[in-house]
Design a protein around this motif. Structure first.
Motif, short mmCIF file in Angstrom:
data_model
loop_
_atom_site.label_atom_id
_atom_site.label_comp_id
_atom_site.label_asym_id
_atom_site.label_seq_id
_atom_site.Cartn_x
_atom_site.Cartn_y
_atom_site.Cartn_z
N ARG A 64 0.84 -1.21 0.00
CA ARG A 64 0.00 0.00 0.00
C ARG A 64 0.87 1.25 0.00
N GLU A 65 1.95 1.22 0.75
CA GLU A 65 2.86 2.37 0.77
C GLU A 65 3.48 2.63 -0.59
N GLU A 66 3.88 1.54 -1.28
CA GLU A 66 4.47 1.69 -2.61
C GLU A 66 3.45 2.24 -3.60
N ILE A 67 2.21 1.79 -3.48
CA ILE A 67 1.16 2.31 -4.36
C ILE A 67 0.93 3.79 -4.09
N LYS A 68 0.90 4.15 -2.81
CA LYS A 68 0.71 5.56 -2.44
C LYS A 68 1.84 6.42 -2.98
N ASN A 69 3.07 5.91 -2.84
CA ASN A 69 4.22 6.65 -3.37
C ASN A 69 4.15 6.78 -4.88
N GLY A 70 3.72 5.70 -5.54
CA GLY A 70 3.61 5.74 -6.99
C GLY A 70 2.57 6.73 -7.48
N VAL A 71 1.51 6.89 -6.69
CA VAL A 71 0.45 7.84 -7.08
C VAL A 71 0.85 9.28 -6.76
N THR A 72 1.49 9.49 -5.61
CA THR A 72 1.82 10.85 -5.18
C THR A 72 3.06 11.41 -5.88
N TYR A 73 3.98 10.52 -6.33
CA TYR A 73 5.21 11.02 -6.95
C TYR A 73 4.95 11.87 -8.20
N PRO A 74 4.14 11.40 -9.16
CA PRO A 74 3.88 12.26 -10.34
C PRO A 74 3.21 13.57 -9.96
N LEU A 75 2.32 13.53 -8.93
CA LEU A 75 1.65 14.76 -8.52
C LEU A 75 2.64 15.74 -7.90
N SER A 76 3.54 15.23 -7.04
CA SER A 76 4.54 16.11 -6.43
C SER A 76 5.52 16.64 -7.47
N LEU A 77 5.85 15.80 -8.46
CA LEU A 77 6.75 16.24 -9.52
C LEU A 77 6.11 17.33 -10.37
N PHE A 78 4.82 17.16 -10.65
CA PHE A 78 4.09 18.18 -11.42
C PHE A 78 4.01 19.49 -10.63
N ALA A 79 3.75 19.36 -9.32
CA ALA A 79 3.66 20.57 -8.49
C ALA A 79 5.00 21.29 -8.43
#
Length: 326
Positions: free
Chosen positions: A306-321
C-alpha cells in the motif's frame, strides 16, 4: 440476470473488468519486482508469477476474446485458425493462473505446517522451478485444444469463428480428453486448495493453543508473541488469496460438476438449458473476476505494498507541483 439482456450485461461487465484488472496487475508486477515490500523472495516469485498470469488472463481472455467478440465480431480475431489459437492460449493462461495459486497455497502450507521441509522447499530456487514447470505443463496440456475446432461459418470463402468438431462429442479419445481437462482444471485445484487450507487452519489452531499455553506457563501472563505476529501477515495473505479463489470459483466448480453428472445438452432450447447457460456464464464472470481482484488482496493484506502504491500515485503529482512552482 433475468429481465436484463445478457448481451448488455457482458458489454458492460467485461470492459470494466479489463479497465480495472490490467492496470492493477501491472502496478503489482512493478511494485513486487522492486523487492521493497518486505516479503521473502519465495513469496515474491509466486506473487509476481500470479500477477503476470492474471494480467495475461485480462488481455487474452477478457480483451481479445470477450470484448473483441462483443464489439468487433468480424475482425481478424474471428478467423477460425486465429480463434483456435486464441482458445488454446485462453485455456493455457487460465490453467496457469489456477495452478500457480495451488502452488502458492502448497508453498505456504509447507512453510506453516512442515518446519523441517520448509528450509529445503520454501526457497526462491524451488519457487522458480515450480513456476516454470507449471507454466510449461499448462501450455503443453492445451496444445491439443487447437485441433478440436472447426469453422462455424464460411463468409466470402473465409472460415469464421470456431466451434467444436462433431468428433469432439462422439469419439472416446476426445471425450476422455474433455473429462480430463475438466478434472485438471478446475475440479482438482479447487479440491486441493480447500484441503490445504483446512489442514493449515487445523495446524494453526493447534500451534496457537500450544504456544499460548507454553508462554503463559513460562511468563505467568499472556504477553504479545512477536513470532506469531510475524507469521500473521503471511497467513492473512494466504487465506486472502485462496479464500477469494474458493469463493469466486465455487459457482463455476458446481456448474461443471452438475453439467457433467446430469449430462445437460447446452444446444437444447429447453428452459433447463437456458438456466444452466446463465449460471454457467455467471460462473465464468466470477472466475475472471478472480484475476482482477488478486492485486487488491495483495494491497489489502500488505502495508508495504500500500505504501508503494501511495508513493507511486503521489510522486507524479509532487513532480508536477514542483515543475509548476519552478
Amino acid at each position: 440476470m433475468h429481465g436484463i439482456p445478457i448481451g448488455l450485461v457482458f458489454a458492460i461487465y467485461y470492459p470494466i473488468l479489463a479497465a480495472t484488472g490490467v492496470p492493477a496487475n501491472l502496478a503489482v508486477i512493478v511494485i513486487l519486482s522492486r523487492r521493497k515490500c518486505g516479503l521473502s523472495m519465495c513469496i515474491t516469485y509466486y506473487l509476481v508469477s500470479m500477477a503476470v498470469t492474471d494480467l495475461l488472463v485480462m488481455i487474452t481472455v477478457v480483451i481479445f476474446n470477450r470484448i473483441a467478440g462483443i464489439y468487433f465480431q468480424l475482425s481478424f480475431l474471428s478467423l477460425t485458425p486465429v480463434c483456435s489459437v486464441r482458445n488454446s492460449i485462453n485455456f493455457a493462461v487460465i490453467d496457469s493462473s489456477v495452478w500457480l495459486t495451488v502452488a502458492f497455497t502448497f508453498d505456504r502450507f509447507v512453510a506453516i505446517c512442515c518446519q523441517k521441509l520448509k528450509l529445503k522447499y520454501c526457497t526462491k530456487k524451488v519457487a522458480s522451478c515450480v513456476i516454470g514447470i507449471v507454466s510449461v505443463l499448462c501450455c503443453l496440456k492445451n496444445i491439443s485444444t487447437y485441433f478440436a475446432y472447426e469453422p462455424i461459418y464460411i463468409i466470402d470463402k473465409t472460415p469464421r469463428f470456431c466451434g467444436h468438431k462433431i468428433e469432439y462429442y462422439t469419439t472416446p479419445e476426445w471425450a476422455a480428453y474433455d473429462w480430463i481437462r475438466s478434472i485438471v482444471t478446475p475440479c482438482l485445484p479447487f479440491i486441493l486448495i480447500v484441503l490445504l487450507n483446512a489442514l493449515t487452519v487445523r495446524h494453526i489452531v493447534a500451534a496457537n493453543r500450544a504456544r499460548r499455553r507454553f508462554r503463559m506457563h513460562s511468563n505467568g501472563e499472556n504477553e504479545s508473541d512477536p513470532e506469531m505476529e510475524k507469521r500473521r501477515k503471511s497467513i492473512v495473505l494466504l487465506f486472502g488469496i485462496s479464500g477469494s479463489f474458493i469463493l469466486l470459483y465455487l459457482l463455476y466448480f458446481v456448474t461443471i460438476i452438475y453439467v457433467r453428472i446430469a449430462n445437460i445438452p447446452f444446444s437444447s432450447v429447453s428452459d433447463v438449458s437456458k438456466s444452466i447457460f446463465i449460471v454457467q456464464q455467471s460462473g465464468y464472470m466470477l472466475q475472471l473476476l478472480s484475476s482482477c481482484i488478486n492485486p487488491f488482496i495483495y494491497a489489502g493484506t500488505q502495508s508495504r505494498i500500500r505504501e508503494e502504491i501511495k508513493n507511486g500515485v503521489t510522486y507524479p503529482l509532487s513532480l508536477f507541483a514542483k515543475m509548476f512552482r519552478n
